[in-house]
Every structure is written in C-alpha cells, then in structure tokens.
Design an enzyme around this catalytic site. Structure first.
Site, PDB file in Angstrom:
ATOM      1  N   GLY A 195       0.852  -1.197   0.000  1.00  0.00           N
ATOM      2  CA  GLY A 195       0.000   0.000   0.000  1.00  0.00           C
ATOM      3  C   GLY A 195       0.879   1.233   0.000  1.00  0.00           C
ATOM      4  O   GLY A 195       0.515   2.279   0.548  1.00  0.00           O
ATOM      5  N   GLY A 201      -0.414   4.671  -1.035  1.00  0.00           N
ATOM      6  CA  GLY A 201      -1.640   5.118  -0.375  1.00  0.00           C
ATOM      7  C   GLY A 201      -1.382   6.295   0.561  1.00  0.00           C
ATOM      8  O   GLY A 201      -0.240   6.703   0.785  1.00  0.00           O
ATOM      9  N   VAL A 250      -1.550   6.575   3.811  1.00  0.00           N
ATOM     10  CA  VAL A 250      -0.668   6.287   4.951  1.00  0.00           C
ATOM     11  C   VAL A 250       0.647   5.693   4.453  1.00  0.00           C
ATOM     12  O   VAL A 250       1.720   5.994   4.990  1.00  0.00           O
ATOM     13  CB  VAL A 250      -1.352   5.325   5.944  1.00  0.00           C
ATOM     14  CG1 VAL A 250      -0.431   5.044   7.129  1.00  0.00           C
ATOM     15  CG2 VAL A 250      -2.669   5.919   6.438  1.00  0.00           C
ATOM     16  N   ASP A 298       2.450  -1.623  -4.340  1.00  0.00           N
ATOM     17  CA  ASP A 298       1.068  -1.132  -4.324  1.00  0.00           C
ATOM     18  C   ASP A 298       0.223  -2.037  -5.231  1.00  0.00           C
ATOM     19  O   ASP A 298       0.693  -3.084  -5.688  1.00  0.00           O
ATOM     20  CB  ASP A 298       1.017   0.342  -4.775  1.00  0.00           C
ATOM     21  CG  ASP A 298      -0.183   1.069  -4.191  1.00  0.00           C
ATOM     22  OD1 ASP A 298      -0.096   1.585  -3.058  1.00  0.00           O
ATOM     23  OD2 ASP A 298      -1.235   1.105  -4.858  1.00  0.00           O
ATOM     24  N   ALA A 330      -2.966  -3.455  14.479  1.00  0.00           N
ATOM     25  CA  ALA A 330      -3.373  -2.338  15.346  1.00  0.00           C
ATOM     26  C   ALA A 330      -4.442  -1.513  14.643  1.00  0.00           C
ATOM     27  O   ALA A 330      -4.197  -0.967  13.566  1.00  0.00           O
ATOM     28  CB  ALA A 330      -2.170  -1.468  15.694  1.00  0.00           C
ATOM     29  N   PRO A 331      -5.633  -1.424  15.219  1.00  0.00           N
ATOM     30  CA  PRO A 331      -6.691  -0.613  14.598  1.00  0.00           C
ATOM     31  C   PRO A 331      -6.297   0.857  14.506  1.00  0.00           C
ATOM     32  O   PRO A 331      -6.816   1.579  13.657  1.00  0.00           O
ATOM     33  CB  PRO A 331      -7.887  -0.773  15.536  1.00  0.00           C
ATOM     34  CG  PRO A 331      -7.553  -1.853  16.486  1.00  0.00           C
ATOM     35  CD  PRO A 331      -6.067  -2.065  16.461  1.00  0.00           C
ATOM     36  N   HIS A 366     -14.658  10.741   9.922  1.00  0.00           N
ATOM     37  CA  HIS A 366     -13.546  10.491   9.001  1.00  0.00           C
ATOM     38  C   HIS A 366     -13.746  11.175   7.662  1.00  0.00           C
ATOM     39  O   HIS A 366     -14.858  11.568   7.307  1.00  0.00           O
ATOM     40  CB  HIS A 366     -13.377   8.987   8.763  1.00  0.00           C
ATOM     41  CG  HIS A 366     -12.654   8.282   9.869  1.00  0.00           C
ATOM     42  ND1 HIS A 366     -13.275   7.868  11.024  1.00  0.00           N
ATOM     43  CD2 HIS A 366     -11.357   7.905   9.983  1.00  0.00           C
ATOM     44  CE1 HIS A 366     -12.395   7.274  11.809  1.00  0.00           C
ATOM     45  NE2 HIS A 366     -11.209   7.283  11.200  1.00  0.00           N
ATOM     46  N   LYS A 375     -12.853   7.027   3.056  1.00  0.00           N
ATOM     47  CA  LYS A 375     -12.582   5.859   3.899  1.00  0.00           C
ATOM     48  C   LYS A 375     -13.402   4.658   3.427  1.00  0.00           C
ATOM     49  O   LYS A 375     -14.594   4.773   3.145  1.00  0.00           O
ATOM     50  CB  LYS A 375     -12.909   6.191   5.362  1.00  0.00           C
ATOM     51  CG  LYS A 375     -12.639   5.048   6.298  1.00  0.00           C
ATOM     52  CD  LYS A 375     -12.582   5.508   7.739  1.00  0.00           C
ATOM     53  CE  LYS A 375     -12.406   4.328   8.686  1.00  0.00           C
ATOM     54  NZ  LYS A 375     -11.269   3.467   8.368  1.00  0.00           N
TER      55      LYS A 375
HETATM   56  N1  LIG Z   1      -4.278   1.411  11.960  1.00  0.00           N
HETATM   57  C1  LIG Z   1      -4.118   2.704  11.700  1.00  0.00           C
HETATM   58  O1  LIG Z   1      -3.499   3.455  12.468  1.00  0.00           O
HETATM   59  C2  LIG Z   1      -4.682   3.264  10.429  1.00  0.00           C
HETATM   60  C3  LIG Z   1      -5.357   2.440   9.592  1.00  0.00           C
HETATM   61  N2  LIG Z   1      -5.793   2.893   8.400  1.00  0.00           N
HETATM   62  C4  LIG Z   1      -6.384   1.896   7.527  1.00  0.00           C
HETATM   63  O2  LIG Z   1      -5.411   1.543   6.543  1.00  0.00           O
HETATM   64  C5  LIG Z   1      -6.069   1.215   5.326  1.00  0.00           C
HETATM   65  C6  LIG Z   1      -5.516   2.106   4.220  1.00  0.00           C
HETATM   66  O3  LIG Z   1      -5.838   3.449   4.480  1.00  0.00           O
HETATM   67  P1  LIG Z   1      -5.376   4.618   3.492  1.00  0.00           P
HETATM   68  O4  LIG Z   1      -3.881   4.689   3.416  1.00  0.00           O
HETATM   69  O5  LIG Z   1      -6.128   5.823   3.902  1.00  0.00           O
HETATM   70  O6  LIG Z   1      -5.961   4.064   2.101  1.00  0.00           O
HETATM   71  P2  LIG Z   1      -5.487   4.387   0.614  1.00  0.00           P
HETATM   72  O7  LIG Z   1      -6.593   3.926  -0.275  1.00  0.00           O
HETATM   73  O8  LIG Z   1      -5.003   5.785   0.511  1.00  0.00           O
HETATM   74  O9  LIG Z   1      -4.210   3.438   0.437  1.00  0.00           O
HETATM   75  C7  LIG Z   1      -4.280   2.074   0.200  1.00  0.00           C
HETATM   76  C8  LIG Z   1      -3.295   1.750  -0.915  1.00  0.00           C
HETATM   77  O10 LIG Z   1      -3.228   0.337  -1.070  1.00  0.00           O
HETATM   78  C9  LIG Z   1      -3.309   0.050  -2.462  1.00  0.00           C
HETATM   79  N3  LIG Z   1      -3.723  -1.324  -2.659  1.00  0.00           N
HETATM   80  C10 LIG Z   1      -4.960  -1.830  -2.888  1.00  0.00           C
HETATM   81  N4  LIG Z   1      -4.898  -3.169  -3.031  1.00  0.00           N
HETATM   82  C11 LIG Z   1      -3.592  -3.508  -2.894  1.00  0.00           C
HETATM   83  C12 LIG Z   1      -2.904  -4.749  -2.942  1.00  0.00           C
HETATM   84  N5  LIG Z   1      -3.534  -5.896  -3.153  1.00  0.00           N
HETATM   85  N6  LIG Z   1      -1.567  -4.750  -2.748  1.00  0.00           N
HETATM   86  C13 LIG Z   1      -0.907  -3.593  -2.526  1.00  0.00           C
HETATM   87  N7  LIG Z   1      -1.508  -2.383  -2.462  1.00  0.00           N
HETATM   88  C14 LIG Z   1      -2.842  -2.350  -2.652  1.00  0.00           C
HETATM   89  C15 LIG Z   1      -4.281   1.074  -2.969  1.00  0.00           C
HETATM   90  O11 LIG Z   1      -4.241   1.179  -4.389  1.00  0.00           O
HETATM   91  P3  LIG Z   1      -5.563   1.743  -5.164  1.00  0.00           P
HETATM   92  O12 LIG Z   1      -5.816   3.122  -4.603  1.00  0.00           O
HETATM   93  O13 LIG Z   1      -5.142   1.755  -6.594  1.00  0.00           O
HETATM   94  O14 LIG Z   1      -6.678   0.793  -4.860  1.00  0.00           O
HETATM   95  C16 LIG Z   1      -3.752   2.320  -2.275  1.00  0.00           C
HETATM   96  O15 LIG Z   1      -2.650   2.892  -2.945  1.00  0.00           O
HETATM   97  C17 LIG Z   1      -7.569   1.366   5.599  1.00  0.00           C
HETATM   98  O16 LIG Z   1      -8.089   0.127   6.020  1.00  0.00           O
HETATM   99  C18 LIG Z   1      -7.592   2.341   6.771  1.00  0.00           C
HETATM  100  O17 LIG Z   1      -8.748   2.243   7.551  1.00  0.00           O
HETATM  101  C19 LIG Z   1      -5.620   4.188   8.010  1.00  0.00           C
HETATM  102  C20 LIG Z   1      -5.004   5.065   8.834  1.00  0.00           C
HETATM  103  C21 LIG Z   1      -4.449   4.684  10.107  1.00  0.00           C
HETATM  104  O1  LIG Z   2      -9.159   5.067   7.226  1.00  0.00           O
HETATM  105  C1  LIG Z   2      -8.624   5.883   8.011  1.00  0.00           C
HETATM  106  O2  LIG Z   2      -8.332   7.025   7.690  1.00  0.00           O
HETATM  107  C2  LIG Z   2      -8.342   5.435   9.380  1.00  0.00           C
HETATM  108  N1  LIG Z   2      -8.557   4.193   9.684  1.00  0.00           N
HETATM  109  C3  LIG Z   2      -8.358   3.591  10.958  1.00  0.00           C
HETATM  110  C4  LIG Z   2      -9.684   3.139  11.541  1.00  0.00           C
HETATM  111  O3  LIG Z   2     -10.548   2.671  10.781  1.00  0.00           O
HETATM  112  O4  LIG Z   2      -9.857   3.235  12.753  1.00  0.00           O
HETATM  113  C5  LIG Z   2      -7.551   4.462  11.889  1.00  0.00           C
HETATM  114  C6  LIG Z   2      -7.853   5.923  11.776  1.00  0.00           C
HETATM  115  O5  LIG Z   2      -9.122   6.132  12.289  1.00  0.00           O
HETATM  116  C7  LIG Z   2      -7.757   6.382  10.345  1.00  0.00           C
END
Ligand SMILES: NC(=O)C1=CN([C@@H]2O[C@H](COP(=O)(O)OP(=O)(O)OC[C@H]3O[C@@H](n4cnc5c(N)ncnc54)[C@H](OP(=O)(O)O)[C@@H]3O)[C@@H](O)[C@H]2O)C=CC1
Ligand SMILES: O=C(O)C1=N[C@H](C(=O)O)C[C@H](O)C1
Length: 241
Positions: free
Chosen positions: A3, A6, A8, A29, A96-97, A126, A130
């Site tokens: 990812g 993306g 993050v 990615d 980690a959520p 959010h 998302k």
């Molecule tokens: N635990 C934490 O602290 C946090 C968790 N999250 C979670 O993380 C996840 C990602 O969030 P976010 O960064 O905002 O999302 P994004 O959509 O910005 O990023 C996800 C990336 O992964 C790519 N992707 C999709 N499928 C694959 C694959 N099979 N292999 C590799 N890469 C792939 C996407 O490509 P494409 O766009 O082309 O589909 C995109 O570039 C969500 O579930 C979110 O809720 C987010 C923030 C904090």
């Molecule tokens: O998708 C997000 O942006 C985030 N996802 C995580 C969640 O679902 O809790 C963490 C944070 O809230 C950001």
C-alpha cells in the site's frame, strides 16, 4: 511496504527511509508483484480490508512478520490468522486498529472510565474516502468499553427507543452504539461520550495528519520480531495491555 502509494503508505515509507536502523526493502502497491517483498524481515500493510487477508497469508507463509494497520478484522479473521501463525512457527504478527499514540490512550482512557457511567456511545468522524464504517478504532473502542462494563457487572444501557427511522441510533458493536460521520476536510477523529448522574465525560481524539501514525508503526516494526504470536492493539507494546 504494502500500500506504498496510499495515503498512509507514503508516510510510512518516508519514516522508514529516515530511520537509521531500518531499511526500506520494497514499495508495493496495487498490481505490483508481491514477490518484491521477498527478503524483507517485516512487511507493513496499509491497503484495503478486501485484500489484507491474502497479503497476510503471503507474508506468513513466506516467513515475513506482518505489521498491519489495515482495518476490517473480526473474530473470524483473527482466528484464521492464528491458525496460519500456528502452522508457521517463528512468524509473529501485529494488528493495530490505530497506530496513533494519542488514539491508543483515548481507547485506554475510555475503557478505564466506562464502569463509572450508565451510558456510553461513540461518534467517529472520518474523510469521505474511507473504505469502511464504522472505523476499526471505533469498533475496538466499543469492544473495550463493553468488556469493561461486563467486568463491572453493569447491565444494559438505558434506551427507551421503540420507534423511528432505521439507522438513526447508529450501529451496535457489542451493545455499544457507534455513529459514523463522513465529511470532506476531516482526517480521523473520535468522541467517546459517557453519561452518568448529572455528568457527561467526553473523551476526544483528533488526527491532524497521517505522519502521526508513523511513530507507532515504527515501534511495531522494531518490536514484532520479538513479540511472539498474534498481537492485537499497539497498547501491548506501550505497556498498557
Ligand atoms: N491502523 C491505523 O493506524 C490506520 C489504519 N488505516 C487503515 O489503513 C487502510 C488504508 O488506508 P489509506 O492509506 O487511507 O488508504 P489508501 O486507499 O489511501 O491506500 C491504500 C493503498 O493500497 C493500495 N492497494 C490496494 N490493493 C492492494 C494490494 N492488493 N496490494 C498492494 N496495495 C494495494 C491502494 O491502491 P488503489 O488506490 O489503486 O486501490 C492504495 O494505494 C484502511 O483500512 C484504513 O482504515 C488508516 C489510517 C491509520
Ligand atoms: O481510514 C482511516 O483514515 C483510518 N482508519 C483507521 C480506523 O478505521 O480506525 C484508523 C484511523 O481512524 C484512520
């Protein structure tokens, strides 16, 4: 990094490159070959709930420790993961959520406060791109509140609602109502509302940028190899679990 392009992922790549004790092996990615990760000791996954299980299966069967921020984990998924780890001894996983230190503290404070209030509800807010609702953080907070209430032998929360529009009371997670807002300009925010006798306690957390997740991710990357089995929640690496 899975990812890597993306929202993050780019921040995590930047943080790993800036860390003297870590090496960024590959940035993968969507549609890139996952085999580029071969040789890495740890894989960080911030992708999508629909693809994360396939990614985890690849990592665990290839001897790579996953550190996962992607959301969408329920008990069935965790059980599957435990099975894969049992079949591949020596591989550990961290899920980690929320990797924000303040977010972990918010969840911890909510679980400490929960037994002292008859009512508890969660509002998570959010950005509109998302993938999932409610957020992983809100689900986890609800589970922690529900557990704290059970341990304190609290009964059901007061709620006389008997008619109305479906959805008006939000989703119920483990008996705790969770309301999800999606709004342009937001990043990630949550309020835990606790209501008692003439008093309300509000615990609020705000994510101001996505670099805020990287100290927690790097902590996970550094610790996962020496943390056996499956760990759910960063609190266990912060001495709060
Ligand atoms: N635990 C934490 O602290 C946090 C968790 N999250 C979670 O993380 C996840 C990602 O969030 P976010 O960064 O905002 O999302 P994004 O959509 O910005 O990023 C996800 C990336 O992964 C790519 N992707 C999709 N499928 C694959 C694959 N099979 N292999 C590799 N890469 C792939 C996407 O490509 P494409 O766009 O082309 O589909 C995109 O570039 C969500 O579930 C979110 O809720 C987010 C923030 C904090
Ligand atoms: O998708 C997000 O942006 C985030 N996802 C995580 C969640 O679902 O809790 C963490 C944070 O809230 C950001």
């Amino acid at each position: 990094m899975l990812g890597a392009r993306g929202r993050v992922g780019v921040e995590v790549c930047r943080a790993v490159e800036a860390a003297e004790d870590l090496e960024l092996v590959a940035e993968v990615d969507k549609d890139d070959p996952i085999e580029a990760l071969e040789g890495a000791e740890v894989v960080v996954d911030f992708t999508h709930p629909d693809v994360v299980m396939d990614n985890l299966h690849w990592c665990i069967t290839h001897g790579v420790h996953p550190v996962v921020g992607t959301t969408g984990f329920d008990e069935a998924r965790l059980a599957k993961l435990r099975g894969w780890l049992a079949d591949n001894p020596g591989v550990n996983a961290l899920i980690a959520p929320n990797f924000g230190i303040a977010a972990v503290l918010m969840m911890h404070f909510a679980s400490i406060a929960a037994p002292y209030f008859e009512s508890a509800e969660i509002v998570e807010l959010h950005h509109p791109n998302k993938a999932d609702a409610p957020s992983g953080t809100a689900r986890r907070t609800a589970e922690l509140i529900a557990r704290a209430r059970r341990e304190a032998a609290l009964g059901a929360m007061p709620d006389a609602t008997s008619t109305g529009l479906a959805g008006a009371r939000g989703a119920e997670v483990d008996g705790v109502h969770v309301h999800a807002v999606r709004l342009s300009s937001l990043i990630a925010h949550q309020e835990v509302l606790l209501g008692g006798e003439g008093e309300i306690l509000t615990i609020r957390h705000d994510t101001m940028n996505r670099a805020s997740f990287t100290p927690g991710v790097l902590l996970g990357v550094r610790k996962v190899r020496e943390t056996p089995g499956l760990t759910v929640g960063l609190e266990h690496l912060l001495g709060l679990g």
